[in-house]
Scaffold this active site. Structure first.
Site, mmCIF file in Angstrom:
data_model
loop_
_atom_site.group_PDB
_atom_site.id
_atom_site.type_symbol
_atom_site.label_atom_id
_atom_site.label_comp_id
_atom_site.label_asym_id
_atom_site.label_seq_id
_atom_site.Cartn_x
_atom_site.Cartn_y
_atom_site.Cartn_z
ATOM 1 N N LYS A 129 -18.241 -5.291 8.403
ATOM 2 C CA LYS A 129 -17.002 -6.034 8.606
ATOM 3 C C LYS A 129 -16.299 -5.550 9.862
ATOM 4 O O LYS A 129 -16.120 -4.357 10.052
ATOM 5 C CB LYS A 129 -16.084 -5.803 7.399
ATOM 6 C CG LYS A 129 -15.608 -7.051 6.721
ATOM 7 C CD LYS A 129 -15.012 -6.708 5.399
ATOM 8 C CE LYS A 129 -13.574 -7.150 5.315
ATOM 9 N NZ LYS A 129 -13.010 -6.903 4.001
ATOM 10 N N ARG A 158 -2.115 -6.193 -8.356
ATOM 11 C CA ARG A 158 -1.121 -7.213 -8.016
ATOM 12 C C ARG A 158 -1.037 -8.295 -9.076
ATOM 13 O O ARG A 158 0.036 -8.813 -9.349
ATOM 14 C CB ARG A 158 -1.467 -7.860 -6.678
ATOM 15 C CG ARG A 158 -1.397 -6.896 -5.525
ATOM 16 C CD ARG A 158 -1.924 -7.527 -4.270
ATOM 17 N NE ARG A 158 -3.362 -7.751 -4.426
ATOM 18 C CZ ARG A 158 -4.181 -8.045 -3.444
ATOM 19 N NH1 ARG A 158 -3.733 -8.196 -2.231
ATOM 20 N NH2 ARG A 158 -5.464 -8.204 -3.662
ATOM 21 N N SER A 194 -3.432 -7.334 3.101
ATOM 22 C CA SER A 194 -3.613 -7.193 4.550
ATOM 23 C C SER A 194 -4.142 -8.485 5.155
ATOM 24 O O SER A 194 -3.717 -8.892 6.238
ATOM 25 C CB SER A 194 -4.584 -6.044 4.850
ATOM 26 O OG SER A 194 -4.039 -4.818 4.451
ATOM 27 N N HIS A 198 0.842 -1.204 0.000
ATOM 28 C CA HIS A 198 0.000 0.000 0.000
ATOM 29 C C HIS A 198 0.873 1.249 0.000
ATOM 30 O O HIS A 198 0.629 2.193 -0.758
ATOM 31 C CB HIS A 198 -0.880 0.070 1.266
ATOM 32 C CG HIS A 198 -1.921 -0.974 1.380
ATOM 33 N ND1 HIS A 198 -2.071 -1.728 2.525
ATOM 34 C CD2 HIS A 198 -2.896 -1.369 0.537
ATOM 35 C CE1 HIS A 198 -3.091 -2.554 2.374
ATOM 36 N NE2 HIS A 198 -3.611 -2.358 1.169
#
Length: 169
Positions: free
Chosen positions: A51, A100, A137, A27
């Site tokens: 969440k 990614r 993460s 990040h």
């Protein structure tokens, strides 16, 4: 008001959105690269009521501010709702996202097209540094939970916070 704005020049603004639970070196790489391309980079920490994060939104904001302190053009804040509304409220015409892998592209392309259709906000995809191409993460939290060494994947202050949080249970 900064000098360029006072002279009638509009600042180039972009946003790097995410949950950042916690912020990783991947990040930070994208934020740092965006900060070289834009006058102001907003790091928008997403609030997702459904969440439960490991870190609170305020803790994430604090950690991000600490690790981006060397970037004088980065602003960190939270948002709830549509990212395009966050962008409209702050006159931000661009979203910067790291990619990614090809699997990221399918989802991110749909989001980019939806965001553009809703508001005209453009999305710029930045290929992730190969060093961080596997990094997320969620993966960092899972590995750390089981005692794996993730110190090389996180800024030191974030690694300390993660270790302390997991030790508390």
């Amino acid at each position: 008001m900064t000098a360029p704005e006072s002279e009638g020049t509009k600042l180039r603004r972009a946003v790097c959105p995410g949950s950042f639970d916690p912020i990783t070196n991947g990040h930070l790489d994208i934020i740092g690269r965006a900060s070289k391309l834009y006058d102001v980079v907003h790091v928008a920490v997403m609030i997702n009521q459904s969440k439960k994060g490991l870190f609170t939104v305020d803790e994430r904001i604090d950690l991000i501010r600490q690790v981006t302190a060397d970037f004088d053009n980065v602003q960190v804040e939270s948002f709830h709702g549509l990212l395009v509304d966050f962008c409209k409220q702050r006159d931000i015409p661009a979203i910067v996202k790291g990619l990614r892998a090809v699997s990221d592209f399918d989802y991110e392309l749909q989001m980019a097209q939806m965001n553009n259709g809703l508001s005209g906000v453009e999305t710029l995809f930045v290929p992730t540094n190969p060093t961080y191409s596997f990094l997320s993460s969620s993966l960092v939290k899972e590995v750390a939970t089981w005692g794996g060494d993730v110190s090389h994947l996180l800024p030191p202050v974030v690694h300390r916070a993660l270790t302390e949080r997991l030790a508390r249970g």
